[in-house]
Each structure stands twice: as C-alpha cells, then as structure tokens.
Enzyme design. Structure first.
Site, mmCIF file in Angstrom:
data_model
loop_
_atom_site.group_PDB
_atom_site.id
_atom_site.type_symbol
_atom_site.label_atom_id
_atom_site.label_comp_id
_atom_site.label_asym_id
_atom_site.label_seq_id
_atom_site.Cartn_x
_atom_site.Cartn_y
_atom_site.Cartn_z
ATOM 1 C CB SER A 37 -0.946 0.006 1.207
ATOM 2 O OG SER A 37 -0.226 -0.120 2.415
ATOM 3 C CG ASP A 330 -3.442 6.039 6.513
ATOM 4 O OD1 ASP A 330 -2.242 5.784 6.814
ATOM 5 O OD2 ASP A 330 -4.017 5.466 5.573
ATOM 6 C CG HIS A 333 -0.415 4.179 4.238
ATOM 7 N ND1 HIS A 333 -1.658 3.798 4.709
ATOM 8 C CD2 HIS A 333 0.116 3.083 3.659
ATOM 9 C CE1 HIS A 333 -1.872 2.521 4.418
ATOM 10 N NE2 HIS A 333 -0.796 2.066 3.786
#
Length: 365
Positions: A37, A330, A333
């Site tokens: 991600s 977040d 990340h």
C-alpha cells in the site's frame, strides 16, 4: 459500485492519457513498481478486498481518490518523476493497454507481502509472487507485440528500472498479529527475517529470469513509529516516539536486505541492485521532523483514537488542514509531503540514503 468504477476509469483515462507531462529523454525507458500500500496506485480498486483507498479524503491533494493510500502522491510517483517518466498506471486498470504500458506499470497491492498468507484477513490482494506473474503476463501479452525483434525487448527490459517496496505487511499484517497468524509462534525474529530474505531472493531471481536487470530494493521503514503501532502498545514500551520491540524486528530484516545487493550483483550476471535505506531516513523524520520542514510526527492527519492510530482514515472524514506539516497521513502511511522528502533522499541525483549508488547513476548505467 459499477458507477464508481466507470467514473474512476474515466478519470484514469484523462489522467494517464492526457494529463501528464513527461521528459522526451527520460533516464530509463520504463519504471515497473512492485510492492504494497505504500506504493499501490489503485490496483486494489479492482479486486474484492477491504484494503482499499478509493474514497475521499484519500487523494484530496491529488485531485480525486485514485486508490493511493495517501492524500497525494506516493514515493513511487516521485520516483517516476525523477526518471523523467509520467506516473505509471496500475496493472489492473483498464487504461493499462496499448502504448500506456511502454513507460511502465505499477503492480503494487495493498496488504500484500513477501509471503503468500500475509494480509489474507483483508480478503483479496496480490502477493509479491502474484505481482511477478502479472509482470510476466505484461511481457508476453502487452509488451512483446511492440517489439518485432526479441533482442530489442531484452534491451528495453534491461534498461528499465524495477522498484520493489515490500515487507512491511509481513510484520504488521502477519508476524505482529499472533491472534490471526502463527508465524511468531513458529519463528524467532532472526529466523523469520531469514525466511523472508530467502523467499524474497527466490522471487527476485524469478524477476531476473524474466529480463529485469536494474533493481531498486526499498528497505522497510521503522514500523514501530507508525500511529497504528503506537496506539496498540502501552506508553512505557515507547522510546523516541516509537515502539522499540517492533523496530528491532524490522531492523533484523533490513540488515539482511541491505546485504542482498552485494550477493545478487555477484551471482546474477549483468544485474545491478541498489538498496534504499528508508529506515534511517524515516526514523530521523519522526524524531527530528523540524529538520525536514515538518511539525507533527506522532499523530495521523486522518485517523481516530490515540495518535490517530485506532482506525484508519474513514470515508468523508475531515482530515487535518495543515497536511504539509504531518509525517503521517493515516494510521499506517506517510503524507505526500513525507513521501516527497523520502524520494528526494532516495531517488534524486544526490540521494544520501541509496547504496551503493543513486537511482540516477543506476539509470545511467
């Protein structure tokens, strides 16, 4: 859902078809990205998974939610820019056809890991091995028709840059989740790192056999510093805004990963590997954010609970307004600002955290 996918594909067609400048003389013909991600640019939008970022406020500074787990660009996006290339599209997107693929593709998938079982509690994801299979399909079905001479295709692949950023989920979504995964009950920290490196080495050799020659290995960052980890542990286990135990585990893996280029450069003829020391750079950003023009390094810009680490950024949640001052977007990340700093220090011509040479020098080989 069908309406959303139509709108997303339309935006991607506009962006990847018409919205990006590129250097007429890029440093490399293409950039192929593998990972999780941290560099996923939208592949998980097209598979049944809980690991998605296809909603606002994700993408708020990109212009629209793309599937990037960030408010804006990722490190891989900046990597493409440093190479003089347009942002590469996700492999699973319908726009990844015809000449769009010649500048590269992104295979990264949120929740993916080196090990097949990593991240399985999220549902579908494309493991690193699966991403390599997608690269193989790309060569055979999408690239080969553009090259009448097999030697020209070989040269194109040999000059292209392969970026790999994988391993974080093998810890935070496997080894550090003993209630869901048995790995921490079976392996010590040392043995688990050895397993990951052994598996990763075989996967990289597979990439080499497909034609990859210039490969960038991104080290795993200090996972003990992310808001999610800070939220889950007692404050007494934290030192310098990070969870020491988690960082120690990651450091074992990185110590082996850093040595891998020396081995592979010797054993795989014609190849050249570089290692990006993300851990030391990012740890310094967390401990000394003011050095990098940042302010808040222990709280997510968009999150819930202590440190913003209890829940990741929710649909239509109001994020912080001063996003350029935060290290973390977040619970897991970095912000676009942090990603830009990481890229400057690992991809640029004067990169301090790239060994034995910079990406610029690798591309020039």
């Amino acid at each position: 859902m069908r309406c959303f996918l139509f709108n997303l594909v339309f935006l991607e067609l506009v962006w990847f078809g018409y919205g990006q400048p590129s250097n007429p003389q890029p440093l490399a013909p293409a950039f192929f990205v593998f990972g999780d991600s941290l560099v996923d640019c939208g592949n998980n939008n097209y598979i049944p998974t809980l690991a998605r970022a296809n909603y606002l406020p994700y993408g708020i500074d990109f212009g629209f939610p793309t599937g990037r787990f960030c408010n804006g660009r990722t490190v891989a996006d900046y990597g493409a820019m440093y190479l003089g290339l347009p942002l590469v599209p996700p492999f699973l997107s319908p726009v990844s056809v015809v000449q769009n693929v010649l500048r590269g593709l992104n295979y990264a998938s949120a929740a993916a890991g080196i090990l097949e079982e990593t991240g399985q509690h999220f549902g579908a994801r494309t493991s690193f091995s699966g991403q390599i299979s997608q690269f193989e399909l790309t060569i055979e079905l999408k690239l080969r028709p553009f090259f009448q001479n097999p030697e020209d295709l070989r040269k194109y692949l040999a000059k292209s840059i392969i970026g790999i950023n994988i391993g974080s989920n093998d810890y935070i979504n496997n080894y550090l989740m003993p209630d869901r995964y048995s790995s921490s009950k079976i392996y010590s920290g040392e043995d688990y790192a050895n397993l990951l490196i052994k598996t990763l080495s075989a996967q990289i050799i597979r990439l080499y056999n497909l034609g990859a020659r210039k490969i960038v290995l991104g080290g795993t960052g200090p996972l003990g510093c992310i808001p999610s980890q800070l939220y889950m542990v007692n404050g007494n286990n934290n030192t310098n805004k990070c969870v020491t135990k988690t960082n120690n585990l990651v450091s074992i893996f990185n110590s082996r990963l850093k040595d891998l280029p020396n081995t592979l450069n010797t054993t795989l003829p014609g190849s050249f590997f570089i290692y990006q020391n993300i851990y030391d750079l990012f740890h310094d950003m967390v401990v000394n954010p003011s050095r990098y023009g940042l302010v808040i390094s222990d709280k997510a810009c968009c999150g819930s609970g202590r440190y913003g680490g209890a829940l990741t950024c929710l649909p239509l949640q109001q994020p912080c307004l001063d996003r350029n001052q935060y290290v973390f977007w977040d619970a897991f990340h970095p912000t676009e600002s942090a990603n830009k700093i990481i890229a400057e220090n690992t991809f640029s011509k004067s990169a301090k955290y790239s060994h034995p040479i910079s990406l610029y020098e690798l591309a020039k080989l």
